[in-house]
Write a protein that holds these residues in place. Structure first.
Motif, short mmCIF file in Angstrom:
data_model
loop_
_atom_site.label_atom_id
_atom_site.label_comp_id
_atom_site.label_asym_id
_atom_site.label_seq_id
_atom_site.Cartn_x
_atom_site.Cartn_y
_atom_site.Cartn_z
N GLY A 219 0.79 -1.22 0.00
CA GLY A 219 0.00 0.00 0.00
C GLY A 219 0.83 1.27 0.00
N VAL A 220 2.14 1.13 0.15
CA VAL A 220 3.04 2.29 0.18
C VAL A 220 3.64 2.51 -1.20
CG1 VAL A 220 5.27 3.12 1.05
CG2 VAL A 220 3.59 2.12 2.63
N GLU A 221 3.72 3.77 -1.60
CA GLU A 221 4.31 4.13 -2.89
C GLU A 221 5.63 4.88 -2.69
OE1 GLU A 221 0.06 4.67 -5.30
OE2 GLU A 221 1.35 6.41 -4.94
N VAL A 222 6.56 4.63 -3.60
CA VAL A 222 7.86 5.30 -3.60
C VAL A 222 8.09 5.87 -4.99
CG1 VAL A 222 10.34 5.05 -3.29
CG2 VAL A 222 8.77 3.77 -1.82
N ILE A 223 8.29 7.17 -5.08
CA ILE A 223 8.51 7.82 -6.38
C ILE A 223 9.97 7.66 -6.78
CG2 ILE A 223 8.48 10.02 -7.63
CD1 ILE A 223 6.21 10.89 -5.77
N VAL A 224 10.17 7.13 -8.00
CA VAL A 224 11.51 6.90 -8.52
C VAL A 224 11.60 7.55 -9.91
CG1 VAL A 224 13.24 5.19 -9.17
CG2 VAL A 224 11.64 4.69 -7.30
N PRO A 225 12.32 8.66 -10.02
CA PRO A 225 12.50 9.27 -11.35
C PRO A 225 13.32 8.35 -12.25
CG PRO A 225 13.05 10.82 -9.59
CD PRO A 225 12.94 9.46 -8.96
N ALA A 226 12.93 8.29 -13.52
CA ALA A 226 13.65 7.47 -14.51
C ALA A 226 14.29 8.38 -15.55
CB ALA A 226 12.69 6.51 -15.18
N GLU B 149 13.49 -2.38 -7.37
CA GLU B 149 13.54 -3.77 -6.93
C GLU B 149 13.47 -3.88 -5.41
OE1 GLU B 149 13.42 -6.36 -8.98
OE2 GLU B 149 13.36 -4.99 -10.68
N ILE B 150 14.17 -3.00 -4.70
CA ILE B 150 14.12 -3.03 -3.24
C ILE B 150 12.72 -2.65 -2.75
CG2 ILE B 150 15.04 -2.04 -1.11
CD1 ILE B 150 17.69 -1.59 -2.59
N VAL B 151 12.12 -1.64 -3.39
CA VAL B 151 10.75 -1.24 -3.02
C VAL B 151 9.80 -2.43 -3.17
CG1 VAL B 151 8.80 0.24 -3.63
CG2 VAL B 151 11.13 1.18 -3.57
N GLN B 152 9.90 -3.13 -4.29
CA GLN B 152 9.01 -4.27 -4.53
C GLN B 152 9.28 -5.41 -3.56
OE1 GLN B 152 7.94 -4.05 -9.24
NE2 GLN B 152 10.01 -4.68 -8.73
N LEU B 153 10.56 -5.64 -3.22
CA LEU B 153 10.87 -6.69 -2.26
C LEU B 153 10.26 -6.36 -0.90
CD1 LEU B 153 12.45 -9.32 -1.80
CD2 LEU B 153 14.41 -7.94 -1.13
N ALA B 154 10.19 -5.07 -0.57
CA ALA B 154 9.60 -4.65 0.70
C ALA B 154 8.07 -4.70 0.66
CB ALA B 154 10.06 -3.24 1.04
N VAL C 41 6.69 4.02 -8.04
CA VAL C 41 5.98 4.88 -9.01
C VAL C 41 7.06 5.52 -9.89
CG1 VAL C 41 4.50 6.90 -9.31
CG2 VAL C 41 4.10 5.30 -7.41
N ILE C 42 7.18 5.02 -11.10
CA ILE C 42 8.24 5.45 -12.00
C ILE C 42 7.77 6.69 -12.75
CG2 ILE C 42 9.80 4.79 -13.85
CD1 ILE C 42 10.02 3.13 -11.24
N VAL C 43 8.52 7.77 -12.64
CA VAL C 43 8.22 9.01 -13.34
C VAL C 43 9.28 9.22 -14.41
CG1 VAL C 43 7.86 11.50 -13.13
CG2 VAL C 43 7.19 9.98 -11.26
N SER C 44 8.88 9.12 -15.67
CA SER C 44 9.83 9.26 -16.77
C SER C 44 10.28 10.71 -16.90
CB SER C 44 9.20 8.78 -18.08
OG SER C 44 8.92 7.40 -18.02
N CYS C 45 11.59 10.90 -16.99
CA CYS C 45 12.18 12.22 -17.14
C CYS C 45 12.92 12.24 -18.48
CB CYS C 45 13.14 12.52 -15.99
SG CYS C 45 12.37 12.35 -14.35
N SER C 46 12.46 13.07 -19.39
CA SER C 46 12.95 13.02 -20.76
C SER C 46 14.21 13.85 -20.95
CB SER C 46 11.86 13.55 -21.71
OG SER C 46 11.64 14.93 -21.47
N THR D 104 0.75 11.00 -4.16
CA THR D 104 -0.60 10.60 -3.74
C THR D 104 -0.60 10.43 -2.22
OG1 THR D 104 -0.30 8.19 -3.74
CG2 THR D 104 -0.72 9.24 -5.88
N PRO D 105 -1.76 10.19 -1.62
CA PRO D 105 -1.78 9.94 -0.17
C PRO D 105 -0.94 8.73 0.25
CG PRO D 105 -3.98 10.50 -0.94
CD PRO D 105 -3.13 10.34 -2.17
#
Length: 248
Positions: free
Chosen positions: A114-121, A129-134, A139-144, A161-162
């Motif tokens: 239920g927890v989200e972690v924002i990771v810029p790409a 991978e660590i977030v998913q293991l936990a 939440v992948i945010v593409s940076c162009s 988000t909340p």
């Protein structure tokens, strides 16, 4: 032996696979330039090796305080004050066996279903991978290229988000090489100040790997109001070519 179900949430590191293949090809005599891992192309400096040798000879080979020795913490406090303009107390510091362990411990201690972690790409392969293991959701945010492969305040605001618990920042970035200026970090800080439940995990491991006159900045120094909810991760592996060493 039956493997825990959580292991199915992660995949083998592509960079690790490629690095091992490069080592095998080198061992077979091939002329290889490996661009797989973040590692300097020079050996550990002699004075570092000598200092470690002297410490071992002096008997510094036993268990220490779990969070790091008094002397090491004092050196870290001096470093961040001198280089980054940040003041910390020994109780604020935890020393680990490399930056990856610190990241792993922090995310495993705070992330769950239920927890989200924002990771810029683009991003270093281990963050999601660590977030998913936990048990959390990256939440992948593409940076162009148009933004210099950097997260903008607008994109950050849209991603929060909340359920957001962390924003991961890595500057200078692996793999893009993007470097956030103090002004750009201040823009992100303005957004984060509106979201007091979002913590910042800033991976500063490439702090001194800078070119073209660029200057390093870190968000806790740029915005002191965020210092209390910023985890700054740094280490000796990149700057001092100590990737195979483990600091305790």
């Amino acid at each position: 032996m039956k493997i825990a179900a959580r292991m199915g949430r992660v995949v083998t590191s592509a960079s690790t696979i490629a690095a091992q293949r490069a080592r095998e090809m080198k061992a077979a005599g091939a002329d290889i330039v490996s661009l797989t891992t973040g590692e300097p192309d020079f050996p550990t400096p002699d004075h570092v090796i000598e200092a470690a040798f002297k410490a071992a000879r002096a008997g510094q080979t036993r268990y220490t305080t779990v969070t790091g020795t008094v002397e090491l913490k004092a050196a870290i406090i001096d470093k961040v004050r001198r280089d980054n303009g940040l003041a910390y107390e020994p109780a604020n510091l935890v020393v680990g066996n490399g930056g990856k362990q610190v990241l792993f411990n922090a995310l495993m201690a705070t992330v769950e279903a239920g927890v989200e972690v924002i990771v810029p790409a683009p991003y270093w392969i281990s963050y999601p991978e660590i977030v998913q293991l936990a048990g959390g959701t990256p939440v992948i945010v593409s940076c162009s290229a148009e933004t210099g492969f950097k997260l903008t305040p607008e994109a950050l605001a849209e991603a929060i988000t909340p359920a957001t618990r962390w924003l991961v920042l890595n500057s200078p970035s692996n793999p893009s090489g993007a470097v956030y200026s103090a002004t750009e970090l201040a823009g992100l800080a303005e957004v984060l100040l509106r979201h007091p439940d979002v913590a910042i995990l800033t991976d500063d491991i490439y702090e001194h790997i800078l070119f073209d006159g660029r200057k390093f900045a870190t968000i806790a120094a740029v915005c002191p109001e965020l210092k209390s909810r910023t985890l700054t991760v740094n280490g000796v592996s990149k700057t001092y070519a100590m990737t195979g060493w483990r600091l305790g």
